[in-house]
Design a protein around this motif. Structure first.
Motif, PDB file in Angstrom:
ATOM      1  N   GLN A  25       0.626  -1.049  -0.077  1.00  0.00           N
ATOM      2  CA  GLN A  25      -0.142  -0.094  -0.038  1.00  0.00           C
ATOM      3  C   GLN A  25       0.823   1.291  -0.030  1.00  0.00           C
ATOM      4  O   GLN A  25       0.370   2.314   0.462  1.00  0.00           O
ATOM      5  CB  GLN A  25      -0.914   0.162   1.165  1.00  0.00           C
ATOM      6  N   LYS A  83      -9.007   6.189  -1.256  1.00  0.00           N
ATOM      7  CA  LYS A  83      -8.930   5.784   0.049  1.00  0.00           C
ATOM      8  C   LYS A  83      -9.185   4.460   0.576  1.00  0.00           C
ATOM      9  O   LYS A  83     -10.224   3.665   0.112  1.00  0.00           O
ATOM     10  CB  LYS A  83     -10.247   6.653   0.920  1.00  0.00           C
ATOM     11  N   ASP A  84      -8.177   3.778   1.286  1.00  0.00           N
ATOM     12  CA  ASP A  84      -8.472   2.409   1.559  1.00  0.00           C
ATOM     13  C   ASP A  84      -8.515   1.267   0.426  1.00  0.00           C
ATOM     14  O   ASP A  84      -9.290   0.626   0.352  1.00  0.00           O
ATOM     15  CB  ASP A  84      -9.325   2.105   2.749  1.00  0.00           C
ATOM     16  N   GLY A  85      -7.850   1.669  -0.841  1.00  0.00           N
ATOM     17  CA  GLY A  85      -8.256   1.145  -1.932  1.00  0.00           C
ATOM     18  C   GLY A  85      -9.488   1.133  -2.801  1.00  0.00           C
ATOM     19  O   GLY A  85      -9.735   0.459  -3.827  1.00  0.00           O
ATOM     20  N   ARG A  86     -10.536   2.316  -2.483  1.00  0.00           N
ATOM     21  CA  ARG A  86     -11.492   2.558  -3.167  1.00  0.00           C
ATOM     22  C   ARG A  86     -11.503   3.863  -3.780  1.00  0.00           C
ATOM     23  O   ARG A  86     -10.583   4.746  -2.955  1.00  0.00           O
ATOM     24  CB  ARG A  86     -12.799   2.249  -2.217  1.00  0.00           C
ATOM     25  N   GLU A 109     -17.127   1.313  -3.072  1.00  0.00           N
ATOM     26  CA  GLU A 109     -17.490   0.177  -2.252  1.00  0.00           C
ATOM     27  C   GLU A 109     -18.718   0.200  -1.538  1.00  0.00           C
ATOM     28  O   GLU A 109     -19.122  -0.454  -0.508  1.00  0.00           O
ATOM     29  CB  GLU A 109     -16.169  -0.022  -1.102  1.00  0.00           C
TER      30      GLU A 109
END
Length: 298
Positions: free
Chosen positions: A69, A113-116, A191
């Motif tokens: 990340q 944010k957080d992969g989304r 998400e």
């Protein structure tokens, strides 16, 4: 001195030849520059997923992250340079593998944010383009060529066709079509379920205006497309459509400014769908019937 010139001149010629050769090698051919190949995912009626060309005039925003990340590319702008989508300042492949996630158009200003993908307060009333996103890709390494980025349309599309449902002796010219009572502001989270959160108050949006778009053909018994294809934030709403028109009978002048509306559309507009409403003008109300394609085209 003569021996010096005999030595230096061949060396200079060799340097010129080497420089010429290097300048003829495009950076894209040198392997190591991160490049992209965006496509638009399309769903056909059979349920199969296909791919269409992504528009070359839309810049995309791209993040690249390691599996740990760590951010390598932070919402960088990539544009089509005639052959590939690349960033203005080339990014060279690191030793680590990278995963990619992207959105378009770049001007939307989304974040990861957080992969989304997260987009705050998108305003479609200002004539914004539709919003496109990708999923996070599998890991890629420097041995890969252009990174395949399959985009999906996260907004909806709506347009209108008009038919003359009056008597045979009456001619009709459409003056304006207005979609009344829709939400044009919203925030997106890739998400979330649903992905869009609406904000603001319902508003009106003009799909066709003869003063703006030029006078269209007279409405006939066969439905004809009028006006713009509207980009709409996906929503469940109950808007109405108002059609302002002029009509003429054999013995009269054109009578402009006539207005009729549909009943509530009871719309449920979903991401990636293209909705076409056929509007039939009658003496008392505009009848409407929707047609829905399974995938929004460009």
């Amino acid at each position: 001195m003569q021996n010096f010139f005999r030595t230096i001149l061949p060396l200079a010629a060799g340097v010129l030849m080497m420089t010429s050769c290097l300048s003829s090698v495009r950076p894209d051919d040198r392997q190591g520059i991160v490049r992209f190949r965006p496509v638009l995912g399309t769903e056909v009626r059979s349920g199969n997923i296909g791919e269409a060309s992504f528009p070359e005039d839309i810049a995309i925003g791209v993040w690249a992250l390691t599996d740990g990340q760590e951010v390598y590319m932070n919402g960088e702008k990539a544009e089509f340079d005639g052959e590939d989508w690349t960033t203005a300042s080339p990014f060279l492949w690191p030793e680590k593998e990278l995963r990619f996630i992207a959105f378009a158009p770049f001007e939307a200003g989304a974040e990861v944010k957080d992969g989304r993908i997260v987009l705050d307060d998108y305003d479609l009333s200002a004539g914004s383009a539709g919003f496109f996103v990708t999923e996070m890709t599998p890991p890629h390494s420097r041995t890969d060529s252009a990174i395949h980025l399959p985009f999906r349309l996260a907004t909806s599309k709506v347009d209108f066709r008009v038919a003359n449902g009056l008597n045979e002796a009456t001619s009709v010219r459409v003056e304006r079509i207005t979609l009344k009572g829709v939400y044009l502001h919203g925030s997106f989270d890739s998400e979330a379920d649903p992905e869009w959160s609406l904000s603001g108050e319902p508003a009106d949006v003009v799909a066709y205006d003869s003063a703006r778009d030029g006078e269209g053909p007279a409405a006939t018994r066969d439905p004809q497309l009028f006006g713009l294809t509207l980009e709409i934030i996906p929503q469940q709403s109950k808007p109405v459509v108002e059609v302002v028109y002029a009509f003429q009978t054999a013995d009269s002048e054109w009578l402009p400014g006539q207005a009729n509306t549909t009943g509530e559309l009871k719309a449920e507009w979903k991401p990636g769908r293209h909705y076409t409403y056929t509007l039939t003008l009658t003496e008392t109300i505009v009848k409407h019937s929707p047609g829905i394609s399974t995938s929004a085209d460009m």
